[in-house]
Design an enzyme around this catalytic site. Structure first.
Site, PDB file in Angstrom:
ATOM      1  N   LYS A 198       0.794  -1.193   0.131  1.00 53.14           N
ATOM      2  CA  LYS A 198      -0.013  -0.013   0.013  1.00 53.14           C
ATOM      3  C   LYS A 198       1.015   1.093   0.160  1.00 53.14           C
ATOM      4  CE  LYS A 198      -1.490   2.805   2.119  1.00 53.14           C
ATOM      5  NZ  LYS A 198      -1.503   4.384   2.329  1.00 53.14           N
ATOM      6  N   GLU A 274       9.451   1.385  11.083  1.00 57.24           N
ATOM      7  CA  GLU A 274      10.501   2.325  11.031  1.00 57.24           C
ATOM      8  C   GLU A 274       9.857   3.594  11.008  1.00 57.24           C
ATOM      9  OE1 GLU A 274      12.556   5.167   9.608  1.00 57.24           O
ATOM     10  OE2 GLU A 274      12.521   3.989   7.831  1.00 57.24           O
ATOM     11  N   CYS A 307      13.795  10.878   7.768  1.00 52.10           N
ATOM     12  CA  CYS A 307      13.522  10.542   9.049  1.00 52.10           C
ATOM     13  C   CYS A 307      14.754  10.586   9.794  1.00 52.10           C
ATOM     14  CB  CYS A 307      12.792   9.396   9.158  1.00 52.10           C
ATOM     15  SG  CYS A 307      13.739   7.919   8.225  1.00 52.10           S
ATOM     16  N   GLU A 410       9.340  15.962  15.594  1.00 48.97           N
ATOM     17  CA  GLU A 410       9.624  15.955  14.391  1.00 48.97           C
ATOM     18  C   GLU A 410       9.074  17.019  13.455  1.00 48.97           C
ATOM     19  OE1 GLU A 410      11.030  12.248  11.459  1.00 48.97           O
ATOM     20  OE2 GLU A 410       8.724  12.256  12.099  1.00 48.97           O
TER      21      GLU A 410
END
Length: 515
Positions: A198, A274, A307, A410
């Site tokens: 997906k 992750e 990331c 973040e």
């Protein structure tokens, strides 16, 4: 024709070529199929509509899961390593044949600068993301024998067998889509699993292209790989709750990762997550001056949408003022704009919604008393043809503590927070004072000192003096809120395996022959 006219023609042509070549269909049970509805795909660089993609609904997702389940349970895919090796080799060749078309497609739908496609966006993963697990599959210790543990002196033999997990739901992000997809597909397929992929709805075409290549250029059996793009969270959520799915392999935000853990708990799904990061770069008092700007500029690559980006920089107080001045000047000189241009480092963020999130985070920092030495808003003086794109100016923030929201959350944009420290102990404490633990870096003229710092930081990956940890052979993942498990390397390969122990006994032989 002026340079601007040429640039306009170039980027429009890239988008138009990508649209003409794009694959709008899904791959379900070996067939390229459409759906009852479609969703739009926009260029982050211009805001222009590129085209559309089939939008999987709940029925489509169910068919994909059924196909993956059947392919795992009823074919020899899970046990036929020779077939798997041949199919991975075929897929590698097919992608290489489409490499330049795929490069333009990534530039168009991801908005990534062309220079990033020559590294982690495309060329690096294409070099080894499939090849490494295919080689490892041939050398891997699929079984090992243990002796001992029997009763009454009988010989007891135990065989530890590594088997595939089953049906894997691979859910991938928009920032480095093909890199993440290949590094999930490679080990998942090499270990004998079947996959429902997906992709992120902002960047679906690279995944649907892979679906077409699998269908038309490989012997991968029907149902082994299914590609189901959808903009619906409800449809995507079926992967987290369906008991026929054995494992979730997800790369994305920590919030969504936690949601998937909750969804998968009832069926005890295996998880590889992750997730996000607020990684640190530590500049010690003896670091070379070039290391300061070099590390800081890394945050700007692909508009900070990585990331593992080291978006917190800790600088020894004796170097702090000079460092802030040099970083500020460097950020003001960073090339921002058209991702097709070979000198562009900072392209757009992926969407208008993401641009707003980045700008809101900067504004919150400003409200909290931070000083913004450069950037802090939209990019000035962009050409008119980029006016609809999602650009944020490279931004340097100082004057806050490590407890500030901008230093803890973040942002996923070209935003760097610079913090001072007084000694190595304080640097380690600040570095570890984070909910995340994905990556990090340190710069020092002393390798011994740098390595000592690296061993004390609670992260899954770390670079010393510019060392690069990336590679299909190196495990990647995070501590704490940065995730569960590892991608790549032997550890990532085994992420897709279940160990089974089978024991058998040999009765003790009598010394006296029977009468």
């Amino acid at each position: 024709m002026s340079d601007v006219d040429e640039r306009i023609e170039t980027i429009i042509d890239v988008g138009e070529r990508a649209a003409r070549r794009a694959e709008p269909r899904m791959l379900i049970d070996g067939q390229l199929v459409s759906s009852a509805s479609h969703f739009d795909n926009f260029s982050p660089a211009t805001g222009r509509l590129l085209g559309s993609t089939a939008a999987a609904d709940a029925e489509d997702m169910d068919r994909a899961i059924v196909a993956a389940r059947r392919a795992f349970d009823e074919t020899d895919w899970a046990t036929n390593r020779r077939l798997r090796a041949r199919c991975l080799d075929q897929l590698q060749s097919a992608i290489e044949a489409d490499q330049e078309e795929l490069r333009e497609e990534l530039i168009a739908e991801v908005g990534c600068p062309v220079m990033t496609t020559q590294s982690a966006q495309l060329d690096w993963p294409l070099a080894d993301a499939l090849r490494y697990p295919a080689r490892l599959m041939l050398d891997f210790e699929w079984e090992r024998t243990l002796e001992g543990g029997g009763l009454f002196g009988e010989r007891n033999v135990r065989t530890v067998i590594k088997e595939p997990v089953g049906v894997v739901a691979a859910i991938t992000p928009s920032n480095f889509p093909i890199e993440v997809i290949l590094n999930k597909l490679g080990p998942a397929l090499a270990t004998g699993n079947t996959v429902v992929l997906k992709p992120d709805p902002n960047t679906p075409w690279n995944a649907t292209r892979l679906g077409r290549l699998i269908a038309e250029h490989t012997d991968i059996p029907p149902g082994v790989v299914n590609v189901v793009p959808t903009p619906s969270n409800d449809v995507a959520g079926l992967l987290g709750t369906d008991p026929r799915v054995d494992m979730i392999s997800f790369t994305g935000s920590t919030g969504v990762g936690k949601l998937l853990m909750r969804q998968g708990a009832d069926t005890m799904k295996r998880m590889f997550l992750e997730l996000g990061g607020k990684s640190v770069s530590i500049v010690l008092d003896d670091a070379p001056a070039a290391a300061i700007v070099g590390s800081a500029i890394g945050v700007c690559v692909h508009a900070g949408q990585a990331c593992a980006a080291t978006t917190r920089m800790l600088v020894h107080r004796s170097r702090y003022d000079d460092a802030v001045a040099s970083i500020t000047a460097a950020y003001q000189a960073v090339p921002v704009g058209d991702p097709v241009s070979s000198d562009t480092l900072v392209g757009p963020v992926i969407s208008g919604a993401q641009k707003k999130r980045v700008l809101d985070a900067i504004e919150q920092a400003r409200s909290d008393g931070a000083e913004i030495t450069t950037g802090g808003g939209l990019v000035a003086n962009l050409p008119e043809y980029l006016a609809g794109g999602h650009y944020v100016a490279p931004t340097v923030i100082v004057g806050v503590g490590n407890d500030a929201a901008i230093a803890q959350r973040e942002v996923f944009g070209p935003v760097l927070v610079v913090l001072p420290f007084d000694d190595d102990e304080e640097a380690v404490r600040i570095a570890n004072d984070s909910a995340y633990g994905l990556a990090g870096a340190v710069s020092s003229r002393s390798l011994e000192r740098g390595m000592a710092i690296a061993r004390r930081i609670r992260t899954g990956s770390f670079g010393v003096n510019g060392g690069m940890f990336y590679g299909a052979d190196a495990p990647f993942g995070g501590f704490k809120n940065s995730g569960v498990g590892r991608q790549c390397g032997v550890e990532g390969f085994e992420q897709y395996l279940e160990p089974k122990t089978v024991a058998h006994r040999t009765p003790k032989t009598s010394a006296t022959p029977p009468r």
